[in-house]
Scaffold this active site. Structure first.
Site, PDB file in Angstrom:
ATOM      1  N   ASN A 149       0.831  -1.205   0.000  1.00 18.74           N
ATOM      2  CA  ASN A 149       0.000   0.000   0.000  1.00 18.74           C
ATOM      3  C   ASN A 149       0.865   1.255   0.000  1.00 18.74           C
ATOM      4  O   ASN A 149       0.508   2.256  -0.590  1.00 18.74           O
ATOM      5  CB  ASN A 149      -0.925   0.010   1.214  1.00 18.74           C
ATOM      6  CG  ASN A 149      -1.739   1.273   1.280  1.00 18.74           C
ATOM      7  OD1 ASN A 149      -2.594   1.506   0.422  1.00 18.74           O
ATOM      8  ND2 ASN A 149      -1.461   2.132   2.245  1.00 18.74           N
ATOM      9  N   ASP A 215       1.488   6.598   0.031  1.00 20.33           N
ATOM     10  CA  ASP A 215       0.756   5.533  -0.675  1.00 20.33           C
ATOM     11  C   ASP A 215       1.287   5.360  -2.090  1.00 20.33           C
ATOM     12  O   ASP A 215       1.437   6.344  -2.823  1.00 20.33           O
ATOM     13  CB  ASP A 215      -0.735   5.880  -0.748  1.00 20.33           C
ATOM     14  CG  ASP A 215      -1.460   5.600   0.560  1.00 20.33           C
ATOM     15  OD1 ASP A 215      -0.948   6.021   1.609  1.00 20.33           O
ATOM     16  OD2 ASP A 215      -2.525   4.969   0.517  1.00 20.33           O
ATOM     17  N   ASP A 245      -0.253  -6.982   3.235  1.00 16.44           N
ATOM     18  CA  ASP A 245      -0.627  -6.007   4.262  1.00 16.44           C
ATOM     19  C   ASP A 245      -1.670  -5.020   3.719  1.00 16.44           C
ATOM     20  O   ASP A 245      -1.578  -4.578   2.572  1.00 16.44           O
ATOM     21  CB  ASP A 245       0.640  -5.239   4.684  1.00 16.44           C
ATOM     22  CG  ASP A 245       0.391  -4.252   5.803  1.00 16.44           C
ATOM     23  OD1 ASP A 245      -0.080  -4.687   6.863  1.00 16.44           O
ATOM     24  OD2 ASP A 245       0.664  -3.050   5.607  1.00 16.44           O
ATOM     25  N   GLU A 281      -4.673  -9.361   4.233  1.00 17.72           N
ATOM     26  CA  GLU A 281      -5.211  -8.734   5.439  1.00 17.72           C
ATOM     27  C   GLU A 281      -6.233  -7.682   5.021  1.00 17.72           C
ATOM     28  O   GLU A 281      -5.866  -6.600   4.581  1.00 17.72           O
ATOM     29  CB  GLU A 281      -4.092  -8.054   6.244  1.00 17.72           C
ATOM     30  CG  GLU A 281      -4.612  -7.391   7.511  1.00 17.72           C
ATOM     31  CD  GLU A 281      -3.895  -6.090   7.887  1.00 17.72           C
ATOM     32  OE1 GLU A 281      -4.053  -5.647   9.029  1.00 17.72           O
ATOM     33  OE2 GLU A 281      -3.190  -5.508   7.045  1.00 17.72           O
TER      34      GLU A 281
END
Ligand code: CA
Length: 542
Positions: A149, A215, A245, A281
């Site tokens: 991310n 990001d 993640d 996740e």
């Protein structure tokens, strides 16, 4: 179809696991004869691990920083982890999820500076290669945390883009022809939602978690090429797959775009290595994360069952009955399979972002803590256990406390002990250290080890689907069947706070394994099963 690599793996497992099963019982074996008469030890002692699908094993989540320190500097490292592989394997795990090991300025390392290197605090690339070699020789797998991310703000990609924008005249349009890294992040002259100012410029950049975690622009072809190279690099080293993640943050809460990206990611990884495994996740509601299975991703963490407010803890706190726990399994299995028939559930109970489970039940003498572990370990799919949960470590409040040093022994200065994250509070433990628990057949450790032993002996527990024996279920008792069509069918009986008599009938007539939270026993006679409070039994047909 099972690939050739998987077939070879299964064959190897058959030999090695049988060997392990025969030799490893000594670790928790009691020293006195009184304790060796425990039914749990006797009955389960006859079990042998069976070959299973490599994606349906048991995974141990390791925070290297707090696990085991090999060189006395107080920080855990890869050599420390290598020295504990026997411990992890003997517990019954065949997989290790490594929290990030790439260079980073934070203690937790979820902001990566270089995806192709090892953080010097943890060791060297040679140490990582040694870890992969030693796990391979044990037929264990390593999953790496892949943080996509965002990067660290001192990642080369970001500093290059930053330098470029600092020099760019105010009336010029930026171009990735001049600085390819401009395209790697979301820069804007307008301050959008989730954007923060870029130092010494009139620009802003997207950084939803923290200004030091910009990001990534996951639409960028250049970024996607980088990601493919990162996966190729680590798969080439022998990593078996990746824990992804913050999946819901890739495109913030945009399930369609997150699904598209995951599809690209998984397709790309599996083109490099068809056995490459992904677990995502997505910390959100079940109906939301279930959608992401449409990407074809192998696994998504089963958040609905985890944490102090999840179904497992809720069952122990009587917010749900055990019958509800059983029905919830069926419901989620149908939901996930409708999105991806090949899905592998990824149940877990706690992780590094959650308070540790020994703190969930006020006044618990250990029985609830143990029973909850049973409810987790017996879930289908690839089960994940956070380091230290197997001994009921404590840790809640700020994140650092949830990541306290593995409690190998009471002496904090003993060899291997870590000092823990810099801002950690003192964490008072509830249960003894591992070395003491290893000598106690009724410790949390012994219970978790026995539970994993049962899981490994009956692969249908992990690979099968759940059928609920509704007539036999009550708020206090759950009776389910797990069948996968290729291994022995298993009837699992879970019992809550009161002793119960369960009429299991004349088909499942063999009592093969039991788990109890004290020295009480389970009895099966003439199709009637007597279950003591907080216990579990496995019955088979023959
Ligand atoms: Ca160290």
């Amino acid at each position: 179809m099972i690939s050739l690599k998987k077939q070879a793996y299964l064959l190897l497992c058959a030999g090695v696991l049988a060997l392990t099963a025969c030799t490893s019982d000594t670790a928790a074996d009691p020293q006195g004869s009184a304790v060796s008469s425990l039914q749990m030890m006797e009955l389960n002692g006859k079990l042998e691990a069976q070959p299973h699908d490599p994606h349906h094993g048991a995974a141990y989540e390791v925070f290297v920083y707090s696990f085991c320190d090999s060189d006395g500097d107080g920080t855990g490292d890869l050599q420390g982890l290598i020295s504990k592989l026997d411990y992890i394997q003997d517990l019954g795990f065949d997989t290790i999820w490594l929290m990030p090991v790439n260079p980073s300025d934070t203690y937790h390392k979820y902001d990566v500076k270089d995806y192709f290197a090892i953080d010097p605090q943890y060791g060297t690339m040679a140490d990582m290669e040694q870890l992969l070699k030693e796990t391979e020789s044990r037929h264990m797998q390593v999953l790496m945390d892949l943080v996509l991310n965002h990067t660290a703000d001192d990642h080369y990609w970001f500093t290059q883009a930053h330098d470029y924008l600092k020099e760019l005249p105010a009336d010029w349009q930026p171009s990735s022809d001049y600085c390819p890294y401009f395209d790697y992040y979301h820069f804007s002259r307008e301050r959008g939602e989730g954007y923060v100012p870029l130092a010494d410029t009139n620009w802003f950049y997207e950084a939803r978690f923290w200004s030091e975690m910009p990001d990534l622009n996951l639409d960028s072809e250049k970024v996607r090429n980088e990601i493919a190279e990162i996966m190729r690099f680590w798969l080439g080293k022998g990593v078996a797959g990746f824990r992804l993640d913050a999946v819901t943050s890739y495109y913030t809460n945009n399930t369609a775009q997150n699904t598209e990206f995951l599809r690209w990611l998984c397709d790309t990884g599996k083109k490099i290595d068809p056995d490459c495994y992904f677990v995502g996740e997505a910390w959100t509601e079940m109906n939301n994360y279930a959608q992401l299975y449409q990407s074809g991703i192998d696994s998504l963490f089963d958040f609905a069952f985890a944490d102090s407010s999840g179904i497992i803890a809720g069952t122990m706190k009587n917010s749900y009955g055990l019958d509800d726990y059983a029905q919830a399994l069926v419901k989620e299995e149908k939901l996930y399979a409708s999105m991806n028939p090949q899905y592998v559930n990824a149940p877990f109970y706690t992780n590094h972002d959650m308070g540790r489970s020994a703190g969930y039940y006020a006044g618990d003498d250990g029985k609830l803590t143990k029973m909850a572990q049973i409810l987790n370990v017996m879930m289908p799919g690839r089960v994940f256990v956070y380091y230290g949960e197997e001994i009921g470590m404590k840790g809640a409040g700020k994140d650092e406390n949830k990541r306290a040093p593995m409690y190998w022994t009471e002496d904090p200065d003993a060899e291997g002990m870590c000092s823990g994250p810099p801002d950690m509070d003192e964490v008072k433990m509830k249960f003894p250290a591992l070395d003491e628990q290893q000598t106690d057949p009724l410790s949390v450790y012994s219970l978790v080890r026995q539970a994993l032993k049962i899981r490994n002996a009956f692969p249908a527990i992990a690979e099968g689907t759940t059928e609920v024996m509704e007539d036999l279920c009550t708020e206090e008792t759950a009776v389910i069947l797990r069948k996968d069509g290729s291994h022995e069918n298993a009837m699992l009986v879970f019992n809550g706070a009161s002793a119960a008599e369960v009429h299991t009938g004349n088909q499942y007539v063999q009592l093969r394994a039991v788990l109890t939270v004290d020295d009480s026993t389970v009895e099966l006679k003439d199709g009637v099963l007597q279950m003591p409070p907080y216990s579990m039994a496995v019955l088979t047909e023959e």
